[in-house]
Design an enzyme around this catalytic site. Sequence first.
Site, PDB file in Angstrom:
ATOM      1  N   ASN A  41     -26.497 -12.305  -9.348  1.00  8.06           N
ATOM      2  CA  ASN A  41     -27.310 -12.035  -8.165  1.00  8.06           C
ATOM      3  C   ASN A  41     -28.622 -11.402  -8.606  1.00  8.06           C
ATOM      4  O   ASN A  41     -28.627 -10.377  -9.303  1.00  8.06           O
ATOM      5  CB  ASN A  41     -26.574 -11.079  -7.218  1.00  8.06           C
ATOM      6  CG  ASN A  41     -27.419 -10.707  -6.013  1.00  8.06           C
ATOM      7  OD1 ASN A  41     -27.607 -11.515  -5.112  1.00  8.06           O
ATOM      8  ND2 ASN A  41     -27.946  -9.483  -5.998  1.00  8.06           N
ATOM      9  N   GLU A  42     -29.741 -12.028  -8.219  1.00  3.39           N
ATOM     10  CA  GLU A  42     -31.080 -11.492  -8.498  1.00  3.39           C
ATOM     11  C   GLU A  42     -31.221 -11.058  -9.956  1.00  3.39           C
ATOM     12  O   GLU A  42     -31.756  -9.981 -10.256  1.00  3.39           O
ATOM     13  CB  GLU A  42     -31.401 -10.341  -7.548  1.00  3.39           C
ATOM     14  CG  GLU A  42     -31.429 -10.767  -6.090  1.00  3.39           C
ATOM     15  CD  GLU A  42     -31.823  -9.653  -5.131  1.00  3.39           C
ATOM     16  OE1 GLU A  42     -32.062  -8.521  -5.598  1.00  3.39           O
ATOM     17  OE2 GLU A  42     -31.892  -9.907  -3.916  1.00  3.39           O
TER      18      GLU A  42
ATOM     19  N   ASN B 120     -32.343 -15.353  -1.927  1.00  2.00           N
ATOM     20  CA  ASN B 120     -32.371 -14.122  -1.141  1.00  2.00           C
ATOM     21  C   ASN B 120     -33.788 -13.967  -0.599  1.00  2.00           C
ATOM     22  O   ASN B 120     -34.720 -13.694  -1.356  1.00  2.00           O
ATOM     23  CB  ASN B 120     -32.000 -12.916  -1.999  1.00  2.00           C
ATOM     24  CG  ASN B 120     -30.574 -12.977  -2.513  1.00  2.00           C
ATOM     25  OD1 ASN B 120     -29.784 -13.816  -2.088  1.00  2.00           O
ATOM     26  ND2 ASN B 120     -30.230 -12.090  -3.428  1.00  2.00           N
TER      27      ASN B 120
ATOM     28  N   TYR C  66     -40.064  -7.672   3.675  1.00  2.00           N
ATOM     29  CA  TYR C  66     -40.765  -7.134   2.511  1.00  2.00           C
ATOM     30  C   TYR C  66     -42.099  -7.835   2.252  1.00  2.00           C
ATOM     31  O   TYR C  66     -42.970  -7.281   1.576  1.00  2.00           O
ATOM     32  CB  TYR C  66     -39.892  -7.248   1.257  1.00  2.00           C
ATOM     33  CG  TYR C  66     -38.662  -6.380   1.291  1.00  2.00           C
ATOM     34  CD1 TYR C  66     -38.760  -4.995   1.419  1.00  2.00           C
ATOM     35  CD2 TYR C  66     -37.395  -6.936   1.190  1.00  2.00           C
ATOM     36  CE1 TYR C  66     -37.630  -4.193   1.440  1.00  2.00           C
ATOM     37  CE2 TYR C  66     -36.259  -6.154   1.211  1.00  2.00           C
ATOM     38  CZ  TYR C  66     -36.375  -4.777   1.333  1.00  2.00           C
ATOM     39  OH  TYR C  66     -35.253  -3.993   1.361  1.00  2.00           O
TER      40      TYR C  66
ATOM     41  N   TRP D 261     -27.907 -10.886   5.588  1.00  2.00           N
ATOM     42  CA  TRP D 261     -27.752  -9.616   4.864  1.00  2.00           C
ATOM     43  C   TRP D 261     -28.008  -8.484   5.852  1.00  2.00           C
ATOM     44  O   TRP D 261     -29.140  -8.252   6.233  1.00  2.00           O
ATOM     45  CB  TRP D 261     -28.733  -9.529   3.689  1.00  2.00           C
ATOM     46  CG  TRP D 261     -28.412  -8.363   2.814  1.00  2.00           C
ATOM     47  CD1 TRP D 261     -29.015  -7.140   2.808  1.00  2.00           C
ATOM     48  CD2 TRP D 261     -27.379  -8.311   1.840  1.00  2.00           C
ATOM     49  NE1 TRP D 261     -28.425  -6.320   1.897  1.00  2.00           N
ATOM     50  CE2 TRP D 261     -27.417  -7.009   1.282  1.00  2.00           C
ATOM     51  CE3 TRP D 261     -26.408  -9.210   1.392  1.00  2.00           C
ATOM     52  CZ2 TRP D 261     -26.528  -6.602   0.288  1.00  2.00           C
ATOM     53  CZ3 TRP D 261     -25.537  -8.798   0.401  1.00  2.00           C
ATOM     54  CH2 TRP D 261     -25.600  -7.516  -0.136  1.00  2.00           C
TER      55      TRP D 261
ATOM     56  N   LYS E  92     -29.621  -2.839   6.973  1.00  2.00           N
ATOM     57  CA  LYS E  92     -29.825  -4.230   7.392  1.00  2.00           C
ATOM     58  C   LYS E  92     -28.599  -4.841   8.050  1.00  2.00           C
ATOM     59  O   LYS E  92     -28.612  -6.016   8.427  1.00  2.00           O
ATOM     60  CB  LYS E  92     -30.248  -5.085   6.192  1.00  2.00           C
ATOM     61  CG  LYS E  92     -31.600  -4.712   5.594  1.00  2.00           C
ATOM     62  CD  LYS E  92     -32.000  -5.667   4.493  1.00  2.00           C
ATOM     63  CE  LYS E  92     -33.308  -5.240   3.839  1.00  2.00           C
ATOM     64  NZ  LYS E  92     -33.155  -4.003   3.045  1.00  2.00           N
TER      65      LYS E  92
END
Length: 677
Positions: free
Chosen positions: A411-412, A462, A468, A547, A568
Site C-alpha cells: 500500500n502506497e 488511493n 488533499y 476510505w 475520514k
Amino acid sequence: MKLIYTILISCCWLLSYANSQRFPINDNWKFTKDNIDISSTSQKVDWTDITLPHTWNGQDGQDGGDNYYRGTGWYMHNLKIDKNDRNKCLYLRFGAANYATEVFLNGVSVGTHFGGYTAFAFDITPFVRYGASNLLLVKVSNAENLAIPPLSADFTFFGGLIRGLELIKKDKVHFTTEDYGSNGVYIRQDVVTDTEAKLSFIAKVRNTDKKKQKAIVSFIIKERNGEILKEGKQEVMILPETTTSVTNTCQIDNPHLWNGKKDPYLYIVEVNVMVGTRVMDNYTVPLGIRYYSIDPEKGFILNGHSYPLRGVSLHEERRDKGNAVSDTERKEDIDRIVAMGSNYIRLSHYQHGDFTYRYLDSLGIVCWTETPVINKIKDTEEFAINCETGLKSLIRQLYNHPSIVVWGVSNEINYRKGPNPVPLIERLNKLVHQEDPTRLSTLAAMFSERPTNFITDVYSNNRYDGWYYNTVEEIGTFADKLHQKYPQRCIGFSEYGAGAHPYQHQEGKGKPDIDGHWHPEAYQTYFHEGYLKAIQQRPYLWSTSIWAAYDFASDSRNEGNQPGINDKGLITHDRQIKKDAYYFYKVNWNPEPMVYICERRFTNRTQPETSLKLYSNCERVVLKLNGKEIPLEKGENHVYLSGKITLKSGVNNVEAYAYQEDKQLEDKVVWYYLSEK
C-alpha cells in the site's frame, strides 16, 4: 483410489474435533512492561491482570502526539497440562502478536515469530511438564527499529497479543498446525464454469511417531442440507517424524456456485485422517465454488456476469481497544457495512481475524486482503524475508475463503523516501502466483504511474481529489486519462475519502482546513456525492472502496478537533454516529426503502435563510417545515433539495415522509434559530 474433493474456499474454519481438541486460553493472564530476566526465580515484577486479546496502546495510541509506547511487553500465564495428555502432540496457536514475539515455556525458548497480524503456532510437546503447572511467558515488541512491515503507516501500531491464544491437542498423526499458521488443508479450484468444477486437494499430514504409519485420508462432500454429494479416501504411508502432502483432484458437475450477496452458497466438506479404524484428526470446512475475472473495460465479473465491487476499506480497530477486538465487535462492524449496501470490503492494511473471513464468506461479501508492506521498505534480506513470511502466512491461512479475490502485496509503497521498492514488489508478486495460481495479485498506489503499479496483475489508486489536492470534479478526468493511457490495465479506487467531524457544520460547501481542526460534516457529504457520480459513469473501475468505514486511531494526527484520530470514516470511532455520507451510500446501494434528513446535527442555526436536503429511494417524498409542506426538487442519486426556506426564531420542526407502495416512512429533526432581535 483417487481422492475426490470439492472446491475452495471456506466460509469458516469450523473445526469438528475427533481426537483433535482446541482450548482457548485467554483468561488469567498477567502483563508488564518491566524487563523480565528469564533465568531469575526471585525477580520482583509489577504485573497487571489482563485477558486476551490485549494491547498496551489502547489509550496512548489514540490520544494524539505520536508518543505512544513503542517497546517490549511481557505476558505470563500458568498453563496446566493433564497427565493424560502424555501421548498427545501439544501446540500453542497465537491468533496474532504485534510485532516480534518470543515464547518461553518453563524457562526455555520454544520459538520466535516476526510479523504482526498473522497467526502462528509452536509445538510445545518437548517442553511440557505433565500433571503440573507450566510457566508460559511471552515477550512481544512493537519497537520502532524492527525489520518488520509496516515501517510507516497512517495508523497506530498497537503492541501486544492482539488476538486470542489456543492450546491444541492432537494425536501423533494429524493435519499439520505449523504450515505458516494454517490448518494444513487446501482446496484449489483449477477450472470452474457453470457446468463443471475441476478441483485439487492438498492435505499436509504430520506423523510425530517414531514408527511409520499407514494412514487413510478421507472426505465427505455435503450439500448445505447435509445430503452427501461425494465421498472418497486415499491410503498413504507416512514416514516417522515427517509431514507428507496428500494431493489429488476431482470434478463436480453443475456446481452450485457461490454467487456473492445474491446466493452465497457453501458446501460442507468433512476431512479425516485415520490410522486403522481410528480417526486421528478431523476438519469440517464450509466451501464455496465460484469463478471470476477482471476486465480493463468491464470491471469485475463474477460467475460470468458483471458485478461491480463497491464498498469500503476497513481497519480492525476500536476505541480504547486498538486491534484487540472481539469477534462480536467484528460482526457488528461488518453488519453496519452490509446494512449500508456494500458488496465489497478492502480489509486494510493487514490480515484481519479469522472470524472476519468466515463471516464475509457466509454473507457473500467479496474482499481484498493484504499484507502490511506500507509507505517504504528496508533494503535488507531480513526485511524481505519477513515480508515474504507475512504474505505466505496470509495466503496459506486464508486460502479456503471464497470471499477473497485478490492478494494485496503493498500500500502506497512509494509514499516515503527510501530504497527502490521494485525488486521487493516483484519478489512478492512472484510469491503470490507460486502460492496461489487461482487468484490475482494487486496493490494500492498513491502515485498512479510508478513502476511498481505495473508489476501486479491489477492495481488500484488511493485518490483524494477535492481533499488533499485538486477538486472533487477532477476525479473523473483523472480516471479517464489513466484508463486511456493504459487501456489494458485494470484499475480501481482502493481509497477515496474526506474527513468529517459530526458536530462541525457550516452553511454551504466551503472547503475545510484539511490539516487543521475545521472538518465540517457537509463537505464530506459533498465529496462523496461527487465521487459516486463519477464512479457510476465508469464501469471499467473494477473495485472502489471508501476510505474508510470507521474513524480510526492514528496517533500522529492532530486535526478535525480529534487528536490521534483519522476522521475520514463514515461512522465515528465510538460507533455511535453514522455520518450523513453513510446514508448517502445506503440510499444508493441498499434497495430497502428509506428517508433521511441531512445535517440533522446542525441544530443551532445562525442564519434564518437556509435550504434542506434529504435522501430517499421511495416513490413519493414529502417535506414539512413547522407543519407546512416545502417544495422539493429531485436530483441525482436519490438526493432531494429544497429551495431557500426561512426559519422562525426558536424551535423549527423538520419532518420528512416517504411512501413506497403500502409503506410509509418518516424522519424528524429539530433545528433552533435564535434571531438577534
